[in-house]
Design a protein around this motif. Structure first.
Motif, PDB file in Angstrom:
ATOM      1  N   ALA A  43       0.851  -1.188   0.000  1.00 34.08           N
ATOM      2  CA  ALA A  43       0.000   0.000   0.000  1.00 34.08           C
ATOM      3  C   ALA A  43       0.886   1.236   0.000  1.00 34.08           C
ATOM      4  N   TRP A  44       0.340   2.316  -0.465  1.00 40.13           N
ATOM      5  CA  TRP A  44       1.023   3.607  -0.484  1.00 40.13           C
ATOM      6  C   TRP A  44       0.163   4.595   0.312  1.00 40.13           C
ATOM      7  N   PRO A  45       0.276   4.585   1.636  1.00 40.94           N
ATOM      8  CA  PRO A  45      -0.608   5.437   2.447  1.00 40.94           C
ATOM      9  C   PRO A  45      -0.418   6.922   2.226  1.00 40.94           C
ATOM     10  N   MET A  46       0.742   7.353   1.767  1.00 39.17           N
ATOM     11  CA  MET A  46       0.977   8.778   1.560  1.00 39.17           C
ATOM     12  C   MET A  46       0.588   9.250   0.155  1.00 39.17           C
ATOM     13  N   ALA A  47       0.240   8.337  -0.744  1.00 45.60           N
ATOM     14  CA  ALA A  47      -0.008   8.700  -2.143  1.00 45.60           C
ATOM     15  C   ALA A  47      -1.185   9.645  -2.309  1.00 45.60           C
ATOM     16  N   GLN A  48      -2.150   9.582  -1.405  1.00 43.29           N
ATOM     17  CA  GLN A  48      -3.333  10.413  -1.555  1.00 43.29           C
ATOM     18  C   GLN A  48      -3.364  11.609  -0.607  1.00 43.29           C
ATOM     19  N   THR A  49      -2.241  11.892   0.034  1.00 46.20           N
ATOM     20  CA  THR A  49      -2.200  13.011   0.973  1.00 46.20           C
ATOM     21  C   THR A  49      -1.479  14.216   0.368  1.00 46.20           C
ATOM     22  N   GLU A  50      -1.512  15.324   1.095  1.00 46.01           N
ATOM     23  CA  GLU A  50      -0.817  16.525   0.640  1.00 46.01           C
ATOM     24  C   GLU A  50       0.697  16.341   0.678  1.00 46.01           C
ATOM     25  N   ASP A  70      -6.680  10.203   3.379  1.00 45.87           N
ATOM     26  CA  ASP A  70      -6.084   9.388   4.434  1.00 45.87           C
ATOM     27  C   ASP A  70      -7.080   9.028   5.530  1.00 45.87           C
ATOM     28  N   ALA A  71      -8.171   9.768   5.686  1.00 49.65           N
ATOM     29  CA  ALA A  71      -9.179   9.423   6.680  1.00 49.65           C
ATOM     30  C   ALA A  71     -10.291   8.562   6.084  1.00 49.65           C
ATOM     31  N   GLU A  72     -10.297   8.393   4.760  1.00 51.73           N
ATOM     32  CA  GLU A  72     -11.377   7.653   4.104  1.00 51.73           C
ATOM     33  C   GLU A  72     -11.080   6.176   3.941  1.00 51.73           C
ATOM     34  N   GLY A  73      -9.838   5.819   3.770  1.00 54.24           N
ATOM     35  CA  GLY A  73      -9.533   4.414   3.583  1.00 54.24           C
ATOM     36  C   GLY A  73      -8.134   4.196   3.057  1.00 54.24           C
ATOM     37  N   LEU A  74      -7.857   2.948   2.712  1.00 60.55           N
ATOM     38  CA  LEU A  74      -6.532   2.551   2.253  1.00 60.55           C
ATOM     39  C   LEU A  74      -6.675   1.412   1.251  1.00 60.55           C
ATOM     40  N   VAL A  75      -5.887   1.455   0.180  1.00 58.75           N
ATOM     41  CA  VAL A  75      -5.944   0.443  -0.870  1.00 58.75           C
ATOM     42  C   VAL A  75      -4.671  -0.390  -0.834  1.00 58.75           C
ATOM     43  N   PHE A  76      -4.837  -1.706  -0.774  1.00 59.38           N
ATOM     44  CA  PHE A  76      -3.715  -2.649  -0.811  1.00 59.38           C
ATOM     45  C   PHE A  76      -3.742  -3.395  -2.140  1.00 59.38           C
ATOM     46  N   PHE A  77      -2.552  -3.640  -2.701  1.00 59.62           N
ATOM     47  CA  PHE A  77      -2.401  -4.395  -3.942  1.00 59.62           C
ATOM     48  C   PHE A  77      -1.544  -5.624  -3.677  1.00 59.62           C
ATOM     49  N   ALA A  78      -1.846  -6.718  -4.376  1.00 58.11           N
ATOM     50  CA  ALA A  78      -0.996  -7.910  -4.308  1.00 58.11           C
ATOM     51  C   ALA A  78      -0.862  -8.469  -5.713  1.00 58.11           C
ATOM     52  N   ASP A  79       0.376  -8.618  -6.190  1.00 61.93           N
ATOM     53  CA  ASP A  79       0.590  -9.279  -7.476  1.00 61.93           C
ATOM     54  C   ASP A  79       1.384 -10.563  -7.310  1.00 61.93           C
ATOM     55  N   GLN A  98      -8.295 -12.626   7.875  1.00 63.45           N
ATOM     56  CA  GLN A  98      -9.144 -11.488   8.197  1.00 63.45           C
ATOM     57  C   GLN A  98      -8.505 -10.213   7.661  1.00 63.45           C
ATOM     58  N   THR A  99      -9.342  -9.221   7.447  1.00 64.00           N
ATOM     59  CA  THR A  99      -8.827  -7.905   7.079  1.00 64.00           C
ATOM     60  C   THR A  99      -8.613  -7.096   8.354  1.00 64.00           C
ATOM     61  N   PRO A 100      -7.818  -6.036   8.278  1.00 66.46           N
ATOM     62  CA  PRO A 100      -7.748  -5.118   9.412  1.00 66.46           C
ATOM     63  C   PRO A 100      -9.126  -4.501   9.663  1.00 66.46           C
ATOM     64  N   PRO A 101      -9.349  -3.926  10.825  1.00 69.17           N
ATOM     65  CA  PRO A 101     -10.658  -3.328  11.116  1.00 69.17           C
ATOM     66  C   PRO A 101     -11.048  -2.290  10.073  1.00 69.17           C
ATOM     67  N   ALA A 102     -12.260  -2.409   9.561  1.00 70.37           N
ATOM     68  CA  ALA A 102     -12.776  -1.451   8.574  1.00 70.37           C
ATOM     69  C   ALA A 102     -14.288  -1.529   8.597  1.00 70.37           C
ATOM     70  N   ARG A 103     -14.939  -0.398   8.336  1.00 71.38           N
ATOM     71  CA  ARG A 103     -16.404  -0.408   8.278  1.00 71.38           C
ATOM     72  C   ARG A 103     -16.873  -1.221   7.070  1.00 71.38           C
ATOM     73  N   PHE A 104     -16.090  -1.185   5.994  1.00 71.39           N
ATOM     74  CA  PHE A 104     -16.465  -1.868   4.753  1.00 71.39           C
ATOM     75  C   PHE A 104     -15.194  -2.146   3.972  1.00 71.39           C
ATOM     76  N   TRP A 105     -15.117  -3.282   3.267  1.00 67.70           N
ATOM     77  CA  TRP A 105     -13.970  -3.575   2.413  1.00 67.70           C
ATOM     78  C   TRP A 105     -14.437  -4.239   1.131  1.00 67.70           C
ATOM     79  N   PHE A 170     -12.393   0.688   3.621  1.00 69.53           N
ATOM     80  CA  PHE A 170     -13.065   1.978   3.750  1.00 69.53           C
ATOM     81  C   PHE A 170     -13.316   2.291   5.219  1.00 69.53           C
ATOM     82  N   ASP A 171     -13.180   3.561   5.550  1.00 65.94           N
ATOM     83  CA  ASP A 171     -13.446   4.045   6.902  1.00 65.94           C
ATOM     84  C   ASP A 171     -12.742   3.144   7.923  1.00 65.94           C
ATOM     85  N   THR A 172     -11.449   3.098   7.815  1.00 67.85           N
ATOM     86  CA  THR A 172     -10.652   2.234   8.676  1.00 67.85           C
ATOM     87  C   THR A 172      -9.712   3.063   9.541  1.00 67.85           C
TER      88      THR A 172
END
Length: 196
Positions: A43-50, A70-79, A98-105, A170-172
Motif C-alpha cells: 500500500a502507499w498510504p501517503m499517495a493520496q495526501t498533501e 487518508d481518513a477515508e480508507g486505504l488500498v492494498f495491492f498484491a501481485d 481477516q482484514t484489518p478493522p474497517a467499516r467496509f472492504w 473503507f473508513d478504517t
C-alpha cells in the motif's frame, strides 16, 4: 553543410525521446515513495495526501483516478502470493484470514493495466464485507480461480495472464495509523495450476 545541424537535431530527438520514455516508465513502475509491504500486500498510504511525493502526484494525474483521502480508507495491492510467486490466472488461489478493522472492504482482481479482468457476467468478479461468507471468528476464505468453486469464489476468467488483487479498506482506523506494519492481512495461498 547540413551534417552538423542534422547531427545536433538527431541528438536532441534521441535525448528528448529517451527522457520521455524514462518518465513514462517511472510513472508506470511506481505509485510513489513510502510504500509499505505486509506479506504479499503493498500500500502507499501517503499517495493520496498533501505530503505525497512528485511521483505519486504524477502517477495519480496520469491514471486519472480519484484516490481515497487518508481518513477515508486505504488500498492494498498484491501481485504475488504469500510464497512470492506471481499471481497468474492459470493457477487457483485462496485468500484466507481477516482484514484489518474497517467499516467496509472490497476485493477484486485486475490485469496489469488496472482494468477489471474479463469474466462471464454471471460469475462473481468481486467480493465485499457484506456478501462474503465468514467463519464464526470473522475469518473468511475466498477461492480465486478460472473454474467454478464452492463457497466464496472470485472468477478470474479463462484467458492466461498475470493479475493483481486489490483490497480496499473503507473508513478504517488503520489508514491514519503509524503502526501499519503491524497489521494482520489475509494470506494468498497458491493451489493447483492448469497448463497455459
Amino acid at each position: 553543410m547540413f551534417r552538423v545541424p542534422a547531427t545536433i537535431a538527431a541528438i536532441f530527438i534521441l535525448a528528448f525521446g529517451g527522457a520521455m520514455l524514462s518518465a513514462v516508465y517511472a510513472l508506470q513502475a511506481t505509485i510513489g515513495f513510502g510504500s509499505i509491504a505486509i506479506g504479499p500486500w503493498s500500500a502507499w498510504p501517503m499517495a493520496q495526501t498533501e505530503q505525497a511525493d512528485p511521483y505519486a502526484k504524477a502517477h495519480r494525474a496520469r491514471a486519472g483516478q480519484l484516490l481515497l483521502g487518508d481518513a477515508e480508507g486505504l488500498v492494498f495491492f498484491a501481485d504475488n502470493d504469500s510464497s512470492g510467486g506471481r499471481l497468474i490466472t492459470e493457477c487457483d488461489y485462496v485468500v484466507t484470514g481477516q482484514t484489518p478493522p474497517a467499516r467496509f472492504w472490497t476485493l477484486h482482481a485486475t490485469d496489469a493495466d488496472d482494468t477489471l479482468l474479463e469474466v462471464n457476467p454471471a460469475y462473481p468478479s468481486a467480493f465485499h464485507s457484506q456478501n462474503v461468507a465468514k467463519y464464526e471468528n470473522g475469518a473468511f476464505a475466498i477461492n480465486i480461480s478460472g473454474d467454478p468453486k464452492t463457497g466464496n469464489w472470485l472468477a478470474t476468467g479463462r484467458r492466461y495472464q498475470p493479475f493483481k488483487l486489490v483490497l480496499t479498506l473503507f473508513d478504517t482506523p488503520t489508514a491514519g495509523s503509524s503502526r501499519l506494519i503491524d497489521l494482520q492481512m489475509p494470506e494468498i495461498i497458491r493451489g493447483a495450476c492448469r497448463n497455459g
